[in-house]
Design a protein around this motif. Sequence first.
Motif, mmCIF file in Angstrom:
data_model
loop_
_atom_site.group_PDB
_atom_site.id
_atom_site.type_symbol
_atom_site.label_atom_id
_atom_site.label_comp_id
_atom_site.label_asym_id
_atom_site.label_seq_id
_atom_site.Cartn_x
_atom_site.Cartn_y
_atom_site.Cartn_z
ATOM 1 N N UNK A 1 0.801 -1.225 0.000
ATOM 2 C CA UNK A 1 0.000 0.000 0.000
ATOM 3 C C UNK A 1 0.834 1.275 0.000
ATOM 4 N N UNK A 2 1.943 1.270 0.727
ATOM 5 C CA UNK A 2 2.657 2.517 0.989
ATOM 6 C C UNK A 2 3.931 2.710 0.175
ATOM 7 N N UNK A 3 4.505 1.635 -0.365
ATOM 8 C CA UNK A 3 5.760 1.776 -1.105
ATOM 9 C C UNK A 3 5.555 1.841 -2.616
ATOM 10 N N UNK A 4 4.322 1.808 -3.055
ATOM 11 C CA UNK A 4 4.013 1.946 -4.473
ATOM 12 C C UNK A 4 3.168 3.203 -4.653
ATOM 13 N N UNK A 5 3.601 4.111 -5.523
ATOM 14 C CA UNK A 5 2.922 5.399 -5.668
ATOM 15 C C UNK A 5 1.489 5.239 -6.138
ATOM 16 N N UNK A 6 1.246 4.334 -7.077
ATOM 17 C CA UNK A 6 -0.111 4.144 -7.573
ATOM 18 C C UNK A 6 -1.041 3.630 -6.477
ATOM 19 N N UNK A 7 -0.568 2.642 -5.713
ATOM 20 C CA UNK A 7 -1.381 2.101 -4.620
ATOM 21 C C UNK A 7 -1.602 3.147 -3.537
ATOM 22 N N UNK A 8 -0.554 3.888 -3.198
ATOM 23 C CA UNK A 8 -0.672 4.912 -2.167
ATOM 24 C C UNK A 8 -1.705 5.969 -2.572
ATOM 25 N N UNK A 9 -1.628 6.443 -3.799
ATOM 26 C CA UNK A 9 -2.583 7.449 -4.250
ATOM 27 C C UNK A 9 -3.998 6.885 -4.303
ATOM 28 N N UNK A 10 -4.132 5.648 -4.722
ATOM 29 C CA UNK A 10 -5.460 5.025 -4.748
ATOM 30 C C UNK A 10 -6.036 4.908 -3.341
ATOM 31 N N UNK A 11 -5.194 4.559 -2.370
ATOM 32 C CA UNK A 11 -5.648 4.471 -0.985
ATOM 33 C C UNK A 11 -6.052 5.847 -0.466
ATOM 34 N N UNK A 12 -5.295 6.869 -0.834
ATOM 35 C CA UNK A 12 -5.665 8.238 -0.456
ATOM 36 C C UNK A 12 -7.003 8.625 -1.069
ATOM 37 N N UNK A 13 -7.208 8.240 -2.313
ATOM 38 C CA UNK A 13 -8.473 8.562 -2.979
ATOM 39 C C UNK A 13 -9.649 7.868 -2.306
ATOM 40 N N UNK A 14 -9.442 6.610 -1.897
ATOM 41 C CA UNK A 14 -10.518 5.860 -1.237
ATOM 42 C C UNK A 14 -10.909 6.506 0.086
ATOM 43 N N UNK A 15 -9.933 7.018 0.816
ATOM 44 C CA UNK A 15 -10.173 7.493 2.192
ATOM 45 C C UNK A 15 -10.315 9.008 2.302
ATOM 46 N N UNK A 16 -10.159 9.741 1.220
ATOM 47 C CA UNK A 16 -10.047 11.199 1.311
ATOM 48 C C UNK A 16 -11.293 11.874 1.867
#
Length: 470
Positions: free
Chosen positions: A403-418
């Motif tokens: 989740x945190x060491x891949x930019x695409x996954x990190x941004x997607x997680x931010x989008x889900x929780x924003x």
Amino acid sequence: MNIQYKLQRYGTDKLTARSYNGMGLELKELKIQQHHGQLFHGGGKRKNSLYHKGKCNLLVVAASPPTEDVAVISEPLTKEDLVAYLASGCKPKEKWRIGTEHEKFGFQQTTLQPMKYEQISELLQGMAERFSWDKVMEGDFIIGLKQDKQSISLEPGGQFELSGAPLETLHQTCAEVNSHLYQVKAVAEEMGLGFLGIGFHPKWAVKDIPIMPKGRYDIMRNYMPKVGSLGLDMMFRTCTVQVNLDFSSEVDMVRKFRVGLALQPIATALFANSPFTEGKPNGFLSYRSHIWTDTDNNRCGMLPFVFDDTFGFESYVDYALDVPMYFVYRNKKYVDCSGMSFKDFMKGKLPSLPGEFPNLNDWENHLTTIFPEVRLKRYLEMRGADGGPWRRLCALPALWVGLLYDETSLQSALDITKDWTQEEMQMLRNKVPKMGLKTPFRDSLLRHVAEDILQLAKACKEEAARKVGF
């Protein structure tokens, strides 16, 4: 000590490892009392050339446990020094590492009684002799082991903890776990001892748990009942697994911190493994997680301020300075400072040590006595999971790395929780210990969010495996 420190706020997206580490954080007259001629930082060793003629750059350290260096300082610490300490953790992506820490309960196989300290001492001695670990002593008592960048330590009730080395790949972390469990089992079985991976002790009461001979735990044991009803349960009857991860900049730290906090209840639900208390079901899936809700609210919780637009290293320093102290380590002894103020310490007005000022090691130790769901040091700690069996010890770092060491996954997680509100995140924190993945969330269940999150982590791992054998 006065660090010649100047921080220009360029905007969070421009605060990078280069900008922090290129500041030339000059330490005036910093002297390090060395252990066997070497500096220890983050569990590893650095050669003497790291400082010269009284000057030293703050080291960039990988995700790992705190140090035990003693710094002799000539000028009092400033708030800027404390901010710079956290900022020194920034590092470029190619230097990011994975640190795993996990605890387990030891027991006597014939009676199921908890291990006594004398048995733990014999176990540690046996591991040191057979597998070439260095002993860690407190007075006449062996309280842990060190080997390269790994360390073994004892929690208050004798929970056996491995603080792993900062490693490059998930395969390495899993191999490290496997090696550690093999070594422990090899010595323990000959002594009639076994180990259980679980989040809360399923059988014995606090009064049945032996107390380890560590000075800091005596202070905590006396203080805990003053600030919460479950603090002693936390100390003596819980086990966790956590992963420590790096960041490249202040903005990278903020993004990872926010995702970590928002999704920590999902990790709690996925790894829930503490349903029994004193031989009976306790009504929880993760009683360990519930215990933190009434341990000490001054130093635990979800940290809503992390989601403020102004959050950064300085904000966390402000928070940590307001957390009451536990102790100061001086002359190989722990000085009881429970409930006192680190701000007063910085002014030389600490009642237990009047006229003395803190060094960076005191600050580092203070940071270890703060227990939020995600903790910031010079790396980020994900702290929401119960202890468990071998496969889960490998699974937790896989989840958070994905989740945190891949930019695409990190941004997607931010989008889900924003658009998650503080009230929703606190609701998840409160209900997940009992309801787990069945916790209602908006018009569905938390399970459905967890499925999306797991897909993000899995996609990152598969892509990384194709590229670099991650």
